[in-house]
Design a protein around this motif. Structure first.
Motif, short mmCIF file in Angstrom:
data_model
loop_
_atom_site.label_atom_id
_atom_site.label_comp_id
_atom_site.label_asym_id
_atom_site.label_seq_id
_atom_site.Cartn_x
_atom_site.Cartn_y
_atom_site.Cartn_z
N ILE A 139 0.85 -1.18 0.00
CA ILE A 139 0.00 0.00 0.00
C ILE A 139 0.89 1.24 0.00
O ILE A 139 1.70 1.43 0.90
CB ILE A 139 -0.94 0.04 1.23
N ALA A 140 0.75 2.06 -1.03
CA ALA A 140 1.56 3.29 -1.14
C ALA A 140 0.67 4.41 -1.67
O ALA A 140 1.00 5.06 -2.66
CB ALA A 140 2.76 3.04 -2.05
N THR A 141 -0.44 4.62 -0.99
CA THR A 141 -1.46 5.56 -1.48
C THR A 141 -1.30 6.97 -0.93
O THR A 141 -2.12 7.85 -1.21
CB THR A 141 -2.87 5.04 -1.13
N GLY A 142 -0.25 7.22 -0.14
CA GLY A 142 0.07 8.58 0.28
C GLY A 142 -0.93 9.21 1.22
O GLY A 142 -1.61 8.54 1.99
N GLY A 143 -1.01 10.54 1.15
CA GLY A 143 -1.91 11.30 2.01
C GLY A 143 -2.88 12.12 1.19
O GLY A 143 -2.80 12.18 -0.04
N GLY A 304 5.56 5.07 2.86
CA GLY A 304 5.25 6.46 2.53
C GLY A 304 4.30 7.12 3.49
O GLY A 304 4.10 6.69 4.63
N ASP A 305 3.66 8.20 3.01
CA ASP A 305 2.81 9.03 3.87
C ASP A 305 1.65 8.27 4.47
O ASP A 305 1.09 8.66 5.49
CB ASP A 305 2.28 10.23 3.08
N VAL A 306 1.23 7.18 3.82
CA VAL A 306 0.09 6.41 4.33
C VAL A 306 0.40 5.77 5.68
O VAL A 306 -0.52 5.42 6.43
CB VAL A 306 -0.32 5.34 3.29
N THR A 307 1.69 5.67 6.03
CA THR A 307 2.08 5.14 7.34
C THR A 307 2.28 6.25 8.37
O THR A 307 2.45 5.97 9.56
CB THR A 307 3.38 4.33 7.25
N ASP A 308 2.32 7.51 7.89
CA ASP A 308 2.44 8.68 8.78
C ASP A 308 3.69 8.61 9.65
O ASP A 308 3.67 9.04 10.80
CB ASP A 308 1.19 8.82 9.66
N ARG A 309 4.78 8.10 9.08
CA ARG A 309 6.05 8.12 9.82
C ARG A 309 6.76 9.45 9.56
O ARG A 309 6.73 10.34 10.40
CB ARG A 309 6.90 6.91 9.41
N LEU A 310 7.38 9.59 8.42
CA LEU A 310 7.94 10.87 8.01
C LEU A 310 7.36 11.20 6.64
O LEU A 310 7.60 10.46 5.68
CB LEU A 310 9.47 10.81 7.92
N GLN A 311 6.62 12.29 6.54
CA GLN A 311 5.94 12.61 5.29
C GLN A 311 6.87 13.41 4.37
O GLN A 311 6.72 14.61 4.18
CB GLN A 311 4.65 13.38 5.57
#
Length: 454
Positions: A139-143, A304-311
């Protein structure tokens, strides 16, 4: 069990594309990728790239003014040709999207131009009604931009998704928010000749960054004509014949041609079937992953951003590479999220790596080295703009814990400072480095005495 793919990637942004290319091109995996919008994702299509091109465009008005002060004779810019710029910008985004597609094609990644959701741990449902199976799903769908719930606000205002495609340049613009996107956009539109007002509910813009740097940037923005109102939010908004009428929580009422909501971004996981498949989501919808980007479901990963680690785009790319190496290369690799340099493209820029002064004070005793001065280029023509440079140093180890630069070109400078900080450089290592004169950056190695300790 035989699968249609070894890997199926949902999301065609920088992280997803890199993971797909590495898995297919370097490790020979059979890879499919689905993207419901445009290939390239937020960074290429509606983020970093178009934003930076707008930054460049917005700087020329000030550059012409400074050139005249230096003795050149240029007519002062009056009106920015937004339609001409937008057409060229859209052409460049088309070109970059083509580059991304060619890279995927060259790596033999099969692209599906449709929405995709997770049906079960090994099955992806495509928007065209088909289903495909995969040994691994990424899953790499971003924000996605968040808009605050306001009564009557439906269809009023835009987000960072739409800001690059305006039909015309607004004469009066309200920006709601105080993060880096809001501040960058405020500086951009101010530079293009728009009258910019900014509302932020907090006490100071750029929350989470170094306090001294935040104040320096806010002062500069206000001096150049941006009307910043902190402790302020939108109470009521409605469209009228004369524009968009906005009433603030402080009682202020104004009319604007456009309102840009830059009030944060949320992981883009809604309606994807993740929880039904067993994937755990956090409070904001972020996908919970371990150190190797694996979710609670062993066959499903996220980057990526979908994990909300470092955007940050470069972080997503590294996470994608680490994922491919771990799963398909047989080399368990953790993406490195420590001491990541970044830049905020306000005017002037803000480059930062490591800890803020406030963060460092909570951890250990520190010395703070800081200087603020008028750079030669603008001091020569009598401008009051100032540069700020700051080192946060551990008293015990003398390691430089944080570097903060507010200056034109700070993004370029912080990249190199980031190498030194990542290597564990001490203040004495900085001191031993000979200055390059005359430059702004030489000040980073010439600060001899701390301005405060704590």
């Amino acid at each position: 069990m035989d699968f249609d793919y070894d890997l199926f990637v949902i999301g065609g942004g920088s992280g997803g594309v890199r993971a797909a290319r590495v898995a297919a091109g370097e490790y020979g995996a059979k890879v499919g990728l689905a993207e419901e919008s445009r290939m390239g994702g937020t960074c290429v299509i509606r983020g970093c790239v178009p934003k930076k091109l707008m930054v460049y465009a917005s700087e020329f008005r000030q550059a012409v003014h400074e050139a005249n002060e230096y003795g050149w004779q240029f007519p002062e810019p009056e009106n920015f040709d937004w339609p001409r710029f937008r057409a060229r910008l859209e052409g460049e985004l088309d070109r970059l999207e083509g580059v991304y597609r060619n890279l995927l094609d060259g790596s033999k990644v099969e692209v599906h131009d449709t929405r995709a959701t997770v049906a079960d741990p090994h099955t992806v449902a495509l928007g065209d009604g088909r289903t495909v199976t995969a040994k691994h799903i990424l899953i790499a769908t971003g924000g996605w931009p968040e808009v605050p719930p306001l009564q009557g606000a439906d269809g009023i205002g835009i987000t960072s998704n739409e800001v690059f495609h305006l039909d015309e340049l607004p004469k009066r613009l309200l920006i709601v928010g105080g993060g880096y996107i809001a501040c960058e956009m405020a500086c951009i539109f101010n530079g293009l000749g728009t009258q910019v007002t900014q509302y932020y509910r907090g006490a100071q813009i750029l929350r989470g960054f170094d306090g001294e740097a935040r104040g320096h940037i806010a002062e500069h923005m206000e001096r150049h004509g941006i009307d910043i109102h902190t402790g302020t939010n939108v109470l009521d908004i409605k469209r009228t014949e004369s524009g968009i009428r906005v009433k603030s929580t402080t009682g202020r009422e104004e009319t604007f041609d456009q309102v840009l909501f830059a009030t944060g971004r949320r992981p883009n996981t809604a309606g994807m079937g993740l929880e039904e498949a067993g994937v755990k989501l956090g409070r904001r919808g972020e996908i919970a992953v371990d150190a190797y980007s694996q979710t609670a479901v062993p066959s499903i990963h996220a980057i990526g951003d979908v994990t909300d680690r470092l955007q940050l785009t470069p972080v997503a790319i590294r996470e994608g590479m680490a994922f491919a190496r771990t799963v398909f290369g047989g080399e368990p690799t953790e993406p490195d999220h420590v001491l990541v340099p970044s830049a905020v493209f306000t005017q002037p820029e803000y480059g930062t790596v490591g800890l803020s002064e406030e963060q460092a004070r909570e951890m250990e005793p520190i010395d703070v080295y800081c200087t603020s001065f008028r750079p030669m280029r603008t001091a020569f023509i009598g401008h009051d703009d100032r540069v700020m440079m700051k080192l946060v140093v551990s008293q015990e180890t003398r390691r430089v814990l944080g570097v903060h630069i507010v200056a034109d070109g700070a993004g370029e400078m912080i990249q190199l400072a980031g190498v030194a900080v990542k290597m564990g450089a001490t203040k004495e290592d900085f001191d031993r480095t000979v200055a390059v004169h005359p430059t702004i950056s030489e000040e980073i190695v010439t600060m001899k005495s701390p301005v405060r300790s704590g």
